[in-house]
Write a protein that holds these residues in place. Structure first.
Motif, PDB file in Angstrom:
ATOM      1  N   ASP A 316      -3.605   5.094   5.869  1.00 13.17           N
ATOM      2  CA  ASP A 316      -2.523   4.834   5.462  1.00 13.17           C
ATOM      3  C   ASP A 316      -2.037   3.826   6.378  1.00 13.17           C
ATOM      4  O   ASP A 316      -2.202   3.964   7.637  1.00 13.17           O
ATOM      5  CB  ASP A 316      -1.594   6.107   6.004  1.00 13.17           C
ATOM      6  CG  ASP A 316      -0.128   6.025   5.529  1.00 13.17           C
ATOM      7  OD1 ASP A 316       0.232   4.858   5.321  1.00 13.17           O
ATOM      8  OD2 ASP A 316       0.433   7.078   5.269  1.00 13.17           O
ATOM      9  N   GLY A 318       0.936   2.279   6.468  1.00 16.47           N
ATOM     10  CA  GLY A 318       2.329   2.191   6.956  1.00 16.47           C
ATOM     11  C   GLY A 318       3.326   1.155   6.263  1.00 16.47           C
ATOM     12  O   GLY A 318       4.479   1.420   6.566  1.00 16.47           O
ATOM     13  N   SER A 351       1.379   3.756   0.504  1.00 13.64           N
ATOM     14  CA  SER A 351       0.911   2.793   1.819  1.00 13.64           C
ATOM     15  C   SER A 351      -0.490   3.302   2.013  1.00 13.64           C
ATOM     16  O   SER A 351      -0.926   2.984   3.076  1.00 13.64           O
ATOM     17  CB  SER A 351       1.690   3.355   2.793  1.00 13.64           C
ATOM     18  OG  SER A 351       1.661   4.702   2.939  1.00 13.64           O
TER      19      SER A 351
END
Ligand code: PMP
Ligand code: GLN
Length: 376
Positions: A316, A318, A351
């Motif tokens: 991920d 972000g 993401s």
């Protein structure tokens, strides 16, 4: 001139786009999943021997007998399966396409795990069928009973499964597979299962769904030489299972390509007949690469969702993964794939980024070092 409606919405595959970006920018390509080393030398020698011994004309429509026998033996020796029939195809890709075209009528629904390998969506639509995704959500990517029940309607005809799963790296567990098998039996679905990563398992075990009670008679199993044996450029695949499902697939295949890759079919037979220890060694090598890239991602401040199989790891980032991946070559000289492109549900993993670890250790080390520069 405008294209046919069936191709109008397709666009260029993310793999083509990202590999072109890697070539253009000179970045390390952890996007498209292909190894940067060859598979076993003895298998290459088998291809050379076949080329030199006159195996250069059309194969029979169902495939070269030596390979069809090797597929049957492999299914029996590894999984205790006794397929009624075997069909050799141009990679798993052709098998999937021919199976969907041979088994689905317009309006039929195909239940498919999402994120899904991109050719599934295209081929479902070529068949005039409708996809019904079962959404796998990070971080665990488990199949839930609610997601499964929500996707199966009275119009469902095929359940298209993929385990070990691209792009999540999930190896489905027995309980999940039993739940899927129960849905197939209850709703009288055909299961088409894409098992191209069957030998690339690092934690747990690969359980072919055809081995579960009630499933052998309704399951077409598809695999290929590309991923498990590191010959993605050969495009030799196979379908095995009940005679009626293989026959429907063969009917389409005969008018798509008829037959091909004769010398490589002989070599694929040699690959399937490698000693078990050699096949396990290929996975051991990739397990070490998985661990190396996961450490590199952690050092770069990205938390990897450690995969149990395949050669992909997700993290991920972000921020929006599509923007992140478009900018990554310029920022640090690495190419990766935004996992969200494989979802209909665009919020599910927006993401998340997929990195391939089927690369030489020095390439992974260099990529990790480049990614670490993102922290500064
Ligand atoms: N299915 C999945 C899940 C894949 O990742 C790939 C890519 N190898 C394929 C099918 C296509 O396999 P092949 O190269 O044998 O056509
Ligand atoms: N299976 C490969 C991947 O997921 C890509 C194959 C392709 O380029 N179509 O990266």
């Amino acid at each position: 001139m405008s294209p046919a409606a069936r191709v109008a919405g397709l666009g260029t595959t993310i793999f083509t786009e990202m590999s072109a970006l890697a070539v253009r920018t000179g970045a390390i390509n952890l996007g498209q999943g292909f190894p940067d080393t060859d598979g076993p030398a003895s298998v290459i020698e088998a291809a050379v021997a076949a080329l030199r011994s006159g195996e250069n004309q059309y194969a029979p429509l169902p495939g070269v007998p030596a390979l069809r026998e090797a597929v049957s033996e492999h299914q029996r020796d590894w999984y205790g399966l006794e397929p009624e029939d075997v069909l050799i195809t141009f990679g798993a890709t052709e098998g999937i396409a021919a199976a969907l075209l041979g088994l689905c009528d317009p309006g039929d629904e195909v239940v498919v795990l999402e994120p899904y390998y991109d050719s599934y969506a295209a081929c479902i639509s070529f068949a005039g069928a409708v996809r019904r995704p079962v959404t796998l959500r990070p971080p665990g990517f488990e199949v839930t009973v609610d997601a499964l029940e929500g996707a199966v309607t009275s119009r469902a005809r095929v359940l298209l499964l993929n385990s070990p799963h691209n792009p999540t790296g999930r190896v489905l567990g027995r309980a999940e597979l039993e739940m899927i098998a129960a849905a197939c039996v209850e709703h009288d679905l055909i299961c088409v299962t894409d098992e191209v990563y069957e030998h690339l398992v690092y934690d747990g075990e690969h359980i072919p769904i055809a081995t579960l009670p009630g499933m052998a008679a309704r399951t077409l199993t598809i695999s290929s030489v590309g991923k498990s044996f590191s010959f993605t450029g050969w495009k030799i695949g196979w379908c095995s299972g009940p005679a009626d499902l293989v026959a429907a697939t063969r009917m389409v295949k005969q008018y798509l390509t008829f037959a091909g890759g004769t010398p490589l079919q002989h070599a694929a037979a040699a690959a399937l007949r490698l000693p078990r220890s050699d096949i396990v060694a290929l996975a051991d090598d990739l397990r070490a690469k998985r661990d190396q890239l996961c450490s590199g991602l952690r050092a770069a401040g990205l938390q990897p969702l450690v995969p149990g199989g395949t050669y992909f790891v997700n993290a991920d980032v972000g921020v929006d993964a599509v923007d992140f991946c478009r900018g990554l070559p310029e920022r640090c000289g690495v190419v990766a794939i935004p996992t969200g492109v494989f979802y209909d549900d665009k919020e599910a993993a927006s993401s998340l980024v997929r990195f391939a670890f089927c690369k030489r250790p020095e390439v992974i080390a260099e990529a990790a070092e480049r990614l670490a520069s993102l922290r500064t």
